[in-house]
Scaffold this motif. Structure first.
Motif, PDB file in Angstrom:
ATOM      1  N   UNK A 116      -4.128  77.578   3.265  1.00  0.00           N
ATOM      2  CA  UNK A 116      -3.439  76.907   2.168  1.00  0.00           C
ATOM      3  C   UNK A 116      -2.831  77.878   1.170  1.00  0.00           C
ATOM      4  N   UNK A 117      -3.077  79.169   1.364  1.00  0.00           N
ATOM      5  CA  UNK A 117      -2.513  80.171   0.471  1.00  0.00           C
ATOM      6  C   UNK A 117      -3.322  80.396  -0.786  1.00  0.00           C
TER       7      UNK A 117
ATOM      8  N   UNK B 292       5.100  73.131  16.741  1.00  0.00           N
ATOM      9  CA  UNK B 292       4.378  74.409  16.706  1.00  0.00           C
ATOM     10  C   UNK B 292       2.874  74.163  16.614  1.00  0.00           C
ATOM     11  N   UNK B 293       2.118  75.053  17.244  1.00  0.00           N
ATOM     12  CA  UNK B 293       0.668  74.894  17.318  1.00  0.00           C
ATOM     13  C   UNK B 293      -0.047  76.052  16.641  1.00  0.00           C
ATOM     14  N   UNK B 294      -0.989  75.696  15.777  1.00  0.00           N
ATOM     15  CA  UNK B 294      -1.867  76.666  15.119  1.00  0.00           C
ATOM     16  C   UNK B 294      -3.252  76.518  15.728  1.00  0.00           C
ATOM     17  N   UNK B 295      -3.848  77.633  16.131  1.00  0.00           N
ATOM     18  CA  UNK B 295      -5.209  77.605  16.671  1.00  0.00           C
ATOM     19  C   UNK B 295      -6.124  78.410  15.761  1.00  0.00           C
TER      20      UNK B 295
ATOM     21  N   UNK C   1      -8.089  68.801   1.427  1.00  0.00           N
ATOM     22  CA  UNK C   1      -8.264  68.973  -0.018  1.00  0.00           C
ATOM     23  C   UNK C   1      -7.104  69.778  -0.606  1.00  0.00           C
ATOM     24  N   UNK C   2      -6.643  70.763   0.153  1.00  0.00           N
ATOM     25  CA  UNK C   2      -5.570  71.631  -0.346  1.00  0.00           C
ATOM     26  C   UNK C   2      -4.173  71.171   0.088  1.00  0.00           C
TER      27      UNK C   2
ATOM     28  N   UNK D 162      -0.103  76.319   4.150  1.00  0.00           N
ATOM     29  CA  UNK D 162       0.040  74.874   3.978  1.00  0.00           C
ATOM     30  C   UNK D 162      -0.298  74.524   2.530  1.00  0.00           C
ATOM     31  N   UNK D 163       0.502  74.972   1.612  1.00  0.00           N
ATOM     32  CA  UNK D 163       0.255  74.699   0.203  1.00  0.00           C
ATOM     33  C   UNK D 163       0.732  73.324  -0.202  1.00  0.00           C
TER      34      UNK D 163
END
Length: 210
Positions: free
Chosen positions: A207-208, A167-170, A108-109, A85-86
């Motif tokens: 955030x990469x 889509x889901x991120x856990x 923040x990112x 998520x940049x």
């Protein structure tokens, strides 16, 4: 010294014969120790605790803690290639978590982050309310991120995953094995704890940055 030994033998014999209970002796000893502590007879040195605090707060220790955290965070799978998520990622992300710091660090990112905060151990009524509110927000976001800290929050993830196409991120800040109780998720990340270094490193991985 002989008198002390005589007293010791007398007390020991009294316990053996049942004239004096061990409980009665324990109570007396506790009162004597408490009184000595109150009067300052004991030389209680608090310096070791201070030394530990100094070490933990030292720049060198914090640097090491950050290095360990950055290497600990694990992306178990990312099936739909949602990460990172940049800044150049146009996706809008809704973060659902009890951890305010996780939301702040990720935002923040990645500016396109919204937050929805749940209790650390939600009740059935709280789960019902959260389900309705999250579903009402789903159209505003492209991706849903859950930052979980307790198994009682997993029911909410499964409820939501069955009713949305997002889509889901856990992210598990507790047990890495929560994935066994989850279905229909795209990305699973293990962070192993809620220490500030782990939370920050998690946001950086997502955030990469790292």
């Amino acid at each position: 010294e002989q008198k002390k030994y005589d007293v010791y033998k007398t007390l020991l014999e009294a316990v053996r014969t049942g004239d004096l209970s061990e409980k009665r002796i324990d109570e007396s000893v506790k009162r004597i120790l408490a009184l000595k502590l109150k009067r300052g007879i004991f030389n209680v040195d608090r310096r070791p605790a201070t030394l530990v605090q100094d070490i933990l707060e030292s720049p060198n220790h914090q640097k090491i803690a950050k290095q360990i955290a950055s290497q600990a965070v694990t992306v178990v799978f990312d099936r739909d290639k949602l990460l990172p998520f940049g800044e150049d990622n146009p996706k809008k992300v809704l973060v659902i978590t009890p951890l305010l710091q996780f939301y702040k660090d990720l935002k923040f990112y990645h500016e396109r982050v919204g937050g929805y905060f749940i209790p650390f151990r939600p009740t059935v009524d709280q789960l019902n309310s959260a389900t309705e509110e999250i579903l009402s927000k789903k159209h505003r976001y492209d991706i849903i991120v859950f930052g979980v800290t307790h198994s009682s929050q997993l029911e909410l993830i499964n409820r939501i995953s069955q009713k949305i196409e997002n889509p889901i991120v856990v992210v598990s800040f507790n047990s890495p094995y929560y994935v066994r109780q989850l279905s229909h998720i795209s990305t699973y990340i293990c962070s192993y704890g809620v220490e500030k270094e782990l939370i920050q490193s998690t946001a950086e991985v997502m955030s990469g940055i790292i």
